[in-house]
Design an enzyme around this catalytic site. Structure first.
Site, PDB file in Angstrom:
ATOM      1  N   GLU A 138       0.848  -1.176   0.000  1.00 57.52           N
ATOM      2  CA  GLU A 138       0.000   0.000   0.000  1.00 57.52           C
ATOM      3  C   GLU A 138       0.897   1.245   0.000  1.00 57.52           C
ATOM      4  O   GLU A 138       1.213   1.760  -1.035  1.00 57.52           O
ATOM      5  CB  GLU A 138      -0.957  -0.053   1.200  1.00 57.52           C
ATOM      6  CG  GLU A 138      -2.048   0.994   1.091  1.00 57.52           C
ATOM      7  CD  GLU A 138      -3.374   0.559   1.687  1.00 57.52           C
ATOM      8  OE1 GLU A 138      -3.479  -0.519   2.267  1.00 57.52           O
ATOM      9  OE2 GLU A 138      -4.336   1.342   1.562  1.00 57.52           O
ATOM     10  N   GLU A 150      -2.227   0.561  13.369  1.00 58.83           N
ATOM     11  CA  GLU A 150      -3.369   0.969  12.548  1.00 58.83           C
ATOM     12  C   GLU A 150      -4.683   0.772  13.303  1.00 58.83           C
ATOM     13  O   GLU A 150      -5.563   1.621  13.290  1.00 58.83           O
ATOM     14  CB  GLU A 150      -3.398   0.125  11.271  1.00 58.83           C
ATOM     15  CG  GLU A 150      -4.587   0.410  10.382  1.00 58.83           C
ATOM     16  CD  GLU A 150      -4.491  -0.320   9.056  1.00 58.83           C
ATOM     17  OE1 GLU A 150      -3.796  -1.349   8.997  1.00 58.83           O
ATOM     18  OE2 GLU A 150      -5.112   0.140   8.079  1.00 58.83           O
TER      19      GLU A 150
HETATM   20  C1  BGC Z   1      -5.330   2.764   4.634  1.00 59.25           C
HETATM   21  C2  BGC Z   1      -5.798   3.871   5.529  1.00 59.25           C
HETATM   22  C3  BGC Z   1      -6.739   4.705   4.753  1.00 59.25           C
HETATM   23  C4  BGC Z   1      -7.916   3.814   4.507  1.00 59.25           C
HETATM   24  C5  BGC Z   1      -9.109   4.467   3.908  1.00 59.25           C
HETATM   25  C6  BGC Z   1      -6.488   1.938   4.266  1.00 59.25           C
HETATM   26  O1  BGC Z   1      -6.180   0.917   3.408  1.00 59.25           O
HETATM   27  O2  BGC Z   1      -4.298   2.035   5.188  1.00 59.25           O
HETATM   28  O3  BGC Z   1      -5.005   4.334   6.451  1.00 59.25           O
HETATM   29  O4  BGC Z   1      -7.026   5.943   5.242  1.00 59.25           O
HETATM   30  O5  BGC Z   1      -7.559   2.670   3.779  1.00 59.25           O
HETATM   31  O6  BGC Z   1     -10.141   4.212   4.685  1.00 59.25           O
END
Ligand code: BGC
Length: 857
Positions: A462, A735
């Site tokens: 990501e 997270e």
């Molecule tokens: C990310 C987040 C991002 C989110 C959107 C994820 O995959 O890691 O931090 O803001 O998607 O909701």
């Protein structure tokens, strides 16, 4: 003897002043003196071309307009400053500082894009290719500059030596709008006679795989290329230029695979010795193709590059369940390993990375489709060989080392921490070691998520510039690091992408992956709130001016998406990762998405109204203020009962409505505040917020006087809470509130990064309220000193290098007696507001205040 000293002026927000892009760089300086209450009355600036401003009556010292004629390309200008105090004192001239412009006009670029021929190109994330050419310099050299960038990522060499210390250059911008180049002083690398220049070129973000859900490759193009222009000025006054063109020759080299996610494979036997040195025989190499490129896209950096910032030795060597060698660095970090290894030619050492262990082995599931695996195949030298991958980074605390020849010695491995080389400007500490660790974790997550752009996470497939994440984290970021330069580049990308796709994309640079663009609250509001935060923290009105069209475009667009000013349609992330959301559905928050979206609309409309007023756009200011008013009314009509309860009874809903001030008068606010306190208490003082509510809840509680509840939340250790991960040994912000479950297993959900800064946004509240240091006016021109001790703390301290110098609040508590030491930078004043005391003003210098804490706080 008194002293009065002024620093050499800084150019814009730069740390590196080679190759700046501003023809009129604003200048800033700080003053130190022991003269009590010294205030700047006037300044004088002198430029190296002889220009002098003479005495300018002004107390400004931050981002002062360029006094000279606009600089042209390649102009190097010295600047120095002298200041005069209101008391008649005058400093000596500062040291000279130097700024040098890069290539400001597209017509300055003569380099084509030298692309390795198709037959050398592998699949995306395949081999990194070598490009080189030899050349002769006909006379002694006065100075030489290399202007360089790439479609891909590169490392340049001249005469066998690496140029500069950038990592993953040129970083990731929205390449089809803006491609950053770097300027290097390479005078010392060249010599009269035979020379050679070369570069290793990997796919990086340009052509390599980027993104989740399988990702995409070849996003910006199918062919990588180097764009380089070496300009030489001879002592005799003549010049030469070596540019990338079809005279460069290409070959494959030792890097057989290089992927940002998957890692790097390096076979040292394939290294052509001396390939970037003069005299190397490249007759068997293939000519590069000279491709056209648009030089109008090339921009100078506004901030520092990614560098190797620190190395960490292993803290422990462990043995995994299958006998594997695991190295623990004691810290979850972003970078890569550097090893020193000796063994037979052709032998391969494999390095794998993970943030945590599960059942004693690397937990790689959170990495999703990022292999994070580097491999080094030995040349078999008589001396130990050194390997550090150059075209990848990993997020890890643990590394598994397989295939080490002979006995493994941990002294042969270090972790090399890589990130944007921003200047650290903020510090915090207090008497609670767990809170200190929480704060340190925030700092490490900021570091790990600033590898050239503000990302969500640094380890899995990501690593994108998610707008919502930096929107909530920007205030903490701006306190901890001088990130105005880097973020202003990212905001320029945001504006460019927004203009192209018609809304603020979910992440910037935008790459269409599994879903398309759509306007989403809190994420898209980064267009408004990030520039505003930077303005509050640095006083940079120029940045607001530049972002203004993007700010207004966002609010205007959202206005068209609302019905009666309610934003109740379309996809929203909402209070993403609400702790009550099921593991496999992180968007299933308790807080109504329309409430979140409408509140954010009111917030951004108001900030745009304030911005318009500052920039002198009075009609806009009135229009956006009116819009903000309408949205507030609509919010109340839909979500607020007359007595001040919300239709959506959640911590996030109250935190947001209190922060954005959406209630009607003090009674409603008070009722809402009480309800928020009740909700938090009903959850046993555990956090109940996701990405949207978390940065706001402590401030919201304090705004209604509920300091005790805010502290109970902050110091809670049971999950979900900020300290639960700390009790689980976290060294970065996770997270999810529970990325790791109490039994040490990794949360079964997909979103289980152990390095995401969003929930660490609370650090900003710790700086402003626990320690009590905040800007009261943009750029800390006035400083708010407003500590609110609680949570059983006996001591807290925050320090920040403001644009005017070091500010510090340092308090100690002895029973009910509070002693607060304050440092106020020159040219600023502080408003000191201690619990139970009337606020007082304090001028520059050191002060100590005492008070008795009212009971209970
Ligand atoms: C990310 C987040 C991002 C989110 C959107 C994820 O995959 O890691 O931090 O803001 O998607 O909701």
């Amino acid at each position: 003897m008194t002293s009065l000293h002024v620093s050499a002026p800084a150019f814009e927000h730069h740390r590196d002043t080679f190759g700046i892009g501003e023809p009129r760089p604003r200048l800033s300086w700080t003053v130190t003196t022991d003269i009590p209450d010294w205030i700047q009355q006037a300044y004088e600036i002198e430029l190296g071309d002889g220009l002098s401003t003479g005495r300018v009556e002004s107390n400004e010292s931050a981002l002062v307009p360029w006094p000279g004629a606009p600089l042209g390309s390649r102009e190097r200008r010295a600047a120095r400053v002298r200041v005069h105090g209101a008391d008649g004192s005058a400093s000596d001239w500062s040291e000279w500082s130097y700024g040098e412009t890069g290539l400001l006009d597209p017509a300055d670029w003569h380099a084509t894009a030298a692309a390795p021929p198709l037959e050398l190109l592998g699949a995306p994330d395949g081999p990194a290719l070598l490009l080189r050419r030899g050349f002769t310099l006909r006379a002694p050299i006065e100075r030489a500059r290399l202007y360089i960038t790439a479609h891909g990522i590169y490392e340049a060499e001249i005469n066998g030596r690496v140029v500069g210390d950038d990592v993953l250059a040129p970083g990731w911008t929205s390449y089809h709008h803006r491609l950053r180049y770097r300027t290097h002083d390479v005078t010392g690398l060249l010599r009269e006679g035979a020379n050679a220049i070369g570069a290793t070129l990997a796919d990086g973000w340009y052509r390599g795989r980027v993104g989740f859900g399988g990702g995409k490759s070849g996003i910006y193009g199918e062919r990588t290329a180097l764009i380089a222009q070496l300009e030489i000025a001879y002592i005799d006054g003549t010049t030469d230029m070596i540019v990338t063109d079809d005279e460069w020759r290409c070959a494959s080299g030792p890097v057989t695979e290089a992927g940002l996610y998957d890692g790097e494979k390096h076979d040292a036997r394939l290294h052509p010795a001396g390939w970037s040195e003069a005299g190397f025989d490249d007759s068997s190499w293939l000519p590069a193709d000279a491709l056209t490129h648009d030089p109008a896209l090339l921009v100078a950096p506004t901030g520092p590059p990614v560098r190797r910032v620190q190395t960490l030795p292993p803290t422990e060597v462990l043995t995994g369940p299958n006998g594997e060698t695991l190295v623990d660095f004691g810290q979850n970090l972003v970078g890569r390993l550097r090893i020193r290894v000796q063994g037979p030619a052709g032998h391969t050492v494999t390095l794998r990375h993970a943030e945590v262990l599960e059942n004693g082995a690397l937990a790689v599931r959170p990495l999703r489709a990022a292999a994070a695996e580097d491999r080094y195949t030995l040349r078999g030298d008589a001396e130990p060989e050194t390997f550090e991958p150059r075209f990848t980074t990993h997020g890890f605390r643990y590394a598994q080392i397989d295939g080490w020849p002979g006995a493994f010695d941990p002294a042969d491995v270090v972790a090399v921490v890589c990130h944007t080389d921003m200047r650290p400007v903020g510090a915090f500490e207090c008497s609670d070691p767990l809170l200190n660790r929480l704060h340190t974790n925030v700092v490490w997550s900021m570091r790990g998520n600033y590898v050239d752009l503000p990302t969500d996470c640094p380890q899995r497939d990501e690593r994108l510039g998610w707008t919502g994440d930096i929107q909530v984290f920007a205030p903490a970021a701006a306190f901890l690091y001088d990130c105005a330069g880097p973020l202003s580049s990212w905001l320029a990308d945001l504006a460019a992408e927004q203009a192209e796709v018609g809304t603020v994309p979910h992440y910037v640079p935008w790459v269409p992956l599994v879903f398309g663009v759509s306007a989403t609250a809190a994420w898209g509001d980064a267009a408004v709130l990030v520039p505003w935060t930077l303005y509050e923290r640095t006083g940079d009105l120029g940045l607001l001016r530049r972002q203004y069209p993007s700010m207004t475009a966002w609010v205007d667009q959202v206005a068209t998406l609302t019905r009666d000013h309610l934003w109740d349609e379309g996809f929203q992330f909402g209070d993403w990762l609400d702790p009550a959301a099921p593991s496999d559905n992180p968007g299933k928050a308790r807080t109504d998405r329309a409430l979140v979206a409408t509140a954010y609309h009111a917030w951004s409309a108001r900030v745009v109204a304030d911005t318009a007023a500052l920039l002198g756009h009075d009609a806009d200011a009135a229009r956006y203020a009116e819009l903000a008013g309408h949205v507030r009314t609509a919010f109340r009509r839909e979500f607020v009962t007359p007595s001040g309860r919300l239709a959506c009874d959640t911590q996030t809903a109250y935190a947001l409505a209190l922060t954005v001030d959406l209630f009607d008068g003090p009674e409603q606010r008070e009722r809402a505040g009480r309800r928020l306190v009740e909700l938090v208490a009903a959850d046993d003082h555990r956090i109940g917020t996701g990405f949207v509510g978390t940065p706001l809840i402590c401030d919201a509680l304090c705004s209604v006087g509920a300091y005790g509840t805010a502290y109970q939340l902050l110091t809670q250790r049971n999950r979900p809470s900020w300290l639960y991960p700390v009790t689980m040994g976290a060294t970065t912000i996770w997270e999810r509130w529970d990325s790791m479950l109490p039994d040490g297993s990794v949360n079964p959900g997909e979103m289980t990064s152990f390095n995401h800064y969003a929930l660490g946004a609370v650090a900003d509240w710790m700086h402003r309220t626990v320690a009590g240091l905040a800007p009261a006016e943009p750029g800390y021109r006035r400083i708010s000193v407003r500590p609110r001790p609680g949570g059983g703390l006996t001591h807290a301290r925050a320090a920040h290098h403001t644009p005017y110098g070091e500010a510090e609040v340092n308090w100690r508590r002895d029973g009910e007696r509070l002693t607060v030491a304050v440092r106020v930078p020159l040219n600023t004043t502080a408003i000191v507001d201690l619990p139970g005391e009337p606020a007082v003003e304090a001028g520059p210098g050191q002060h100590v205040f005492h008070c008795t804490l009212p009971d209970p706080l």
